[in-house]
Design an enzyme around this catalytic site. Structure first.
Site, PDB file in Angstrom:
ATOM      1  N   ARG A  53      -3.698  -5.043   4.190  1.00  0.00           N
ATOM      2  CA  ARG A  53      -2.721  -4.325   3.383  1.00  0.00           C
ATOM      3  C   ARG A  53      -1.928  -3.401   4.309  1.00  0.00           C
ATOM      4  O   ARG A  53      -2.238  -3.283   5.490  1.00  0.00           O
ATOM      5  CB  ARG A  53      -3.360  -3.594   2.184  1.00  0.00           C
ATOM      6  CG  ARG A  53      -4.785  -3.160   2.285  1.00  0.00           C
ATOM      7  CD  ARG A  53      -5.035  -1.946   3.137  1.00  0.00           C
ATOM      8  NE  ARG A  53      -4.042  -0.930   2.936  1.00  0.00           N
ATOM      9  CZ  ARG A  53      -3.657  -0.085   3.856  1.00  0.00           C
ATOM     10  NH1 ARG A  53      -4.177  -0.107   5.066  1.00  0.00           N
ATOM     11  NH2 ARG A  53      -2.736   0.806   3.615  1.00  0.00           N
ATOM     12  N   GLY A  54      -0.900  -2.775   3.714  1.00  0.00           N
ATOM     13  CA  GLY A  54       0.007  -1.980   4.545  1.00  0.00           C
ATOM     14  C   GLY A  54       1.159  -2.876   4.972  1.00  0.00           C
ATOM     15  O   GLY A  54       0.936  -4.016   5.409  1.00  0.00           O
ATOM     16  N   ALA A  55       2.374  -2.357   4.844  1.00  0.00           N
ATOM     17  CA  ALA A  55       3.546  -3.224   4.977  1.00  0.00           C
ATOM     18  C   ALA A  55       3.627  -3.996   6.305  1.00  0.00           C
ATOM     19  O   ALA A  55       3.751  -5.236   6.285  1.00  0.00           O
ATOM     20  CB  ALA A  55       4.807  -2.392   4.744  1.00  0.00           C
ATOM     21  N   ARG A  94       2.611 -10.685  -2.484  1.00  0.00           N
ATOM     22  CA  ARG A  94       2.759  -9.312  -3.024  1.00  0.00           C
ATOM     23  C   ARG A  94       4.258  -8.991  -3.036  1.00  0.00           C
ATOM     24  O   ARG A  94       4.973  -9.388  -2.115  1.00  0.00           O
ATOM     25  CB  ARG A  94       2.003  -8.271  -2.172  1.00  0.00           C
ATOM     26  CG  ARG A  94       0.505  -8.251  -2.424  1.00  0.00           C
ATOM     27  CD  ARG A  94      -0.172  -7.088  -1.696  1.00  0.00           C
ATOM     28  NE  ARG A  94      -0.047  -5.827  -2.422  1.00  0.00           N
ATOM     29  CZ  ARG A  94      -0.464  -4.648  -1.927  1.00  0.00           C
ATOM     30  NH1 ARG A  94      -0.997  -4.576  -0.724  1.00  0.00           N
ATOM     31  NH2 ARG A  94      -0.338  -3.546  -2.645  1.00  0.00           N
ATOM     32  N   GLN A 207      -7.074   4.408  -0.178  1.00  0.00           N
ATOM     33  CA  GLN A 207      -6.725   4.045   1.213  1.00  0.00           C
ATOM     34  C   GLN A 207      -6.771   5.270   2.125  1.00  0.00           C
ATOM     35  O   GLN A 207      -6.985   5.146   3.328  1.00  0.00           O
ATOM     36  CB  GLN A 207      -5.312   3.425   1.267  1.00  0.00           C
ATOM     37  CG  GLN A 207      -5.206   2.044   0.688  1.00  0.00           C
ATOM     38  CD  GLN A 207      -4.812   2.067  -0.766  1.00  0.00           C
ATOM     39  OE1 GLN A 207      -5.138   3.001  -1.492  1.00  0.00           O
ATOM     40  NE2 GLN A 207      -4.119   1.046  -1.216  1.00  0.00           N
ATOM     41  N   ASP A 248       6.835   0.898   2.171  1.00  0.00           N
ATOM     42  CA  ASP A 248       6.724  -0.559   1.996  1.00  0.00           C
ATOM     43  C   ASP A 248       8.081  -1.235   1.940  1.00  0.00           C
ATOM     44  O   ASP A 248       8.208  -2.424   2.260  1.00  0.00           O
ATOM     45  CB  ASP A 248       5.921  -0.877   0.738  1.00  0.00           C
ATOM     46  CG  ASP A 248       4.476  -0.512   0.986  1.00  0.00           C
ATOM     47  OD1 ASP A 248       4.141   0.678   0.873  1.00  0.00           O
ATOM     48  OD2 ASP A 248       3.698  -1.418   1.347  1.00  0.00           O
ATOM     49  N   ASN A 258       6.922   3.733  -1.570  1.00  0.00           N
ATOM     50  CA  ASN A 258       5.628   3.870  -0.886  1.00  0.00           C
ATOM     51  C   ASN A 258       4.549   4.006  -1.955  1.00  0.00           C
ATOM     52  O   ASN A 258       4.838   4.022  -3.164  1.00  0.00           O
ATOM     53  CB  ASN A 258       5.637   5.076   0.063  1.00  0.00           C
ATOM     54  CG  ASN A 258       4.444   5.076   1.001  1.00  0.00           C
ATOM     55  OD1 ASN A 258       4.089   4.036   1.569  1.00  0.00           O
ATOM     56  ND2 ASN A 258       3.788   6.204   1.156  1.00  0.00           N
ATOM     57  N   LYS A 259       3.325   4.098  -1.514  1.00  0.00           N
ATOM     58  CA  LYS A 259       2.167   4.157  -2.424  1.00  0.00           C
ATOM     59  C   LYS A 259       2.401   5.167  -3.540  1.00  0.00           C
ATOM     60  O   LYS A 259       2.931   6.250  -3.301  1.00  0.00           O
ATOM     61  CB  LYS A 259       0.926   4.511  -1.599  1.00  0.00           C
ATOM     62  CG  LYS A 259      -0.387   4.559  -2.340  1.00  0.00           C
ATOM     63  CD  LYS A 259      -0.688   3.339  -3.168  1.00  0.00           C
ATOM     64  CE  LYS A 259      -0.706   2.068  -2.373  1.00  0.00           C
ATOM     65  NZ  LYS A 259      -0.725   0.850  -3.237  1.00  0.00           N
TER      66      LYS A 259
HETATM   67  O1  MRU Z   1      -1.175  -1.114  -1.382  1.00  0.00           O
HETATM   68  P1  MRU Z   1      -1.173  -0.901   0.096  1.00  0.00           P
HETATM   69  O2  MRU Z   1      -2.436  -0.315   0.624  1.00  0.00           O
HETATM   70  O3  MRU Z   1      -0.734  -2.142   0.844  1.00  0.00           O
HETATM   71  O4  MRU Z   1      -0.041   0.181   0.317  1.00  0.00           O
HETATM   72  C1  MRU Z   1       0.263   0.602   1.605  1.00  0.00           C
HETATM   73  C2  MRU Z   1       1.182   1.750   1.646  1.00  0.00           C
HETATM   74  O5  MRU Z   1       1.689   2.195   0.642  1.00  0.00           O
HETATM   75  C3  MRU Z   1       1.534   2.298   3.000  1.00  0.00           C
HETATM   76  O6  MRU Z   1       1.819   3.657   2.915  1.00  0.00           O
HETATM   77  C4  MRU Z   1       2.765   1.559   3.525  1.00  0.00           C
HETATM   78  O7  MRU Z   1       2.532   0.186   3.572  1.00  0.00           O
HETATM   79  C5  MRU Z   1       3.193   2.036   4.820  1.00  0.00           C
HETATM   80  S1  MRU Z   1       2.171   1.288   6.040  1.00  0.00           S
HETATM   81  C6  MRU Z   1       2.447   1.625   7.495  1.00  0.00           C
END
Ligand code: MRU
Length: 370
Positions: A53-55, A94, A207, A248, A258-259
């Protein structure tokens, strides 16, 4: 990055096994589990279920997934219809992170210039590995450009700890190396600057408390886990010098997805005159859209992620139900912070204001007329 003295990344290609492997982040911080990605179905599962996970990491996994589509059992060699269908399935795994489409498209393009199957396979692997390496370099540069922001606060505070608040995990686990939001922190720390990180736990999947706290701890960075609701309070009391988050998907005009919960942190930072920076590689910009609230697709995930909480109990990873079993739950996974609340972007090309003209000045190659 180092974990207990060993170099680790969240994704890699094992040359001996000829297999793409990833850290299964669902089990961190309690167990280190590695998963093989041998098929497109496994790759989609890994992205959807947040094994990865994470962009930027989702982008890197999508890029590797294109290679996997060509070598998986039952592949149809150089059949274009099959190949494009598999790639589209990967892109749909996703919806919010821009990097996924970016990573898949980039490797697809490198493949489709060849007709020969073997050449397609080697082009896919080469391009996917390039994506991985480039994202690692981009994050290192984000660290280099972002560090002076922390250094300036440190000087003003005569070396007292610089308190940085971050949300979710925008660390190396989300990004191949260094992270986005954490890259300036690691660079500052490695250069002897006194830093302390407030880590939002980041419900529902934590996270922050599971992954960011683990990463920072393994690197020796001082940090404190807080509830998602604590940010406003600690900002009011002068306990936060700087907010740095990842994203993201960010529009060409500077609106930031973002999250979930990031927007509330930005509002609180604005009210308390605290700089709010967003760190991102260019692969996270969506150059085709300007209005984030209208146009960024926001993922809604399984409500059970809200209803159950996971942790370790008597040495075993367990899930427990929190609300009444018949209460409904809604799981909006991201929100959009409007550009007016963002102090600036930290990118691999430098820092800019959150406004279209400033973003375009840094990325002139992305102008609409090109
Ligand atoms: O749902 P996730 O854990 O994939 O969400 C990730 C985030 O929101 C991060 O803050 C975002 O991807 C930036 S990662 C460098």
């Amino acid at each position: 990055m180092k974990v207990d003295g060993k170099d680790m990344r969240p994704i890699w290609y094992d040359d001996a096994l000829k297999t793409v492997q990833v850290i299964d982040q669902r089990f961190l911080p309690h167990e280190m589990v590695v998963m093989d990605l041998n098929t497109v179905d496994e790759t989609i599962y890994a992205i959807k279920e947040m094994v990865v996970r994470g962009a930027p990491l989702i982008g890197a996994t999508g890029a590797m997934g294109v290679y996997v589509s060509l070598v998986q059992p039952g592949n149809k060699k150089a059949d274009n219809d099959y190949f494009i269908t598999e790639c589209n399935r990967l892109k749909d795994a996703r919806p919010t992170a821009m990097n996924l489409v970016w990573g898949v498209d980039r490797v697809m393009k490198a493949v489709l210039v060849h007709d020969d199957y073997e050449m397609r396979v080697s082009a896919a692997l080469k391009q996917a590995l390039e994506v991985v390496e480039e994202e690692a370099v981009n994050c290192r540069k984000i660290g280099e450009y972002g560090m002076p922001l922390i250094e300036a606060v440190s000087k003003k505070k005569n070396g007292e700890p610089v308190n940085i608040l971050t949300h979710c995990n925008a660390g190396w686990l989300a990004c191949v190396e260094y992270g986005t939001a954490t890259a300036p922190v690691y660079t500052a720390f490695d250069n002897g600057i006194n830093v302390h990180v407030w880590v939002d736990e980041t419900r529902p999947l934590n996270q922050g408390s599971r992954l960011t706290a683990w990463e920072l701890g393994k690197h020796g960075v001082d940090h404190t886990v807080i509830t998602d609701n604590a940010g406003g309070h600690i900002m009011q009391h002068g306990m936060v010098d700087l907010v740095i988050v990842g994203t993201d998907r960010t529009t060409r005009a500077g609106d930031v997805a973002n999250k979930i919960g990031t927007y509330l942190k930005a509002l609180a930072a604005k009210d308390n005159q605290i700089p709010f920076y967003v760190a991102l590689p260019s692969s996270t910009f969506d150059w085709d859209i300007t209005d984030g609230i209208a146009d960024i697709p926001i993922e809604e995930r399984d409500p059970d992620e809200i209803r159950y909480i996971q942790g370790r109990c008597n040495g075993k990873i367990e899930q427990v139900l929190v609300p009444p079993s018949d209460s409904r739950a809604a799981n909006h996974a991201f929100d959009v912070t409007p550009s007016r609340l963002v102090t600036g972007f930290i990118t691999e090309r430098g820092i800019c204001k959150a406004a279209e003209a400033d973003i375009m000045a840094l990325f002139p190659d992305k102008k609409r007329d090109k």
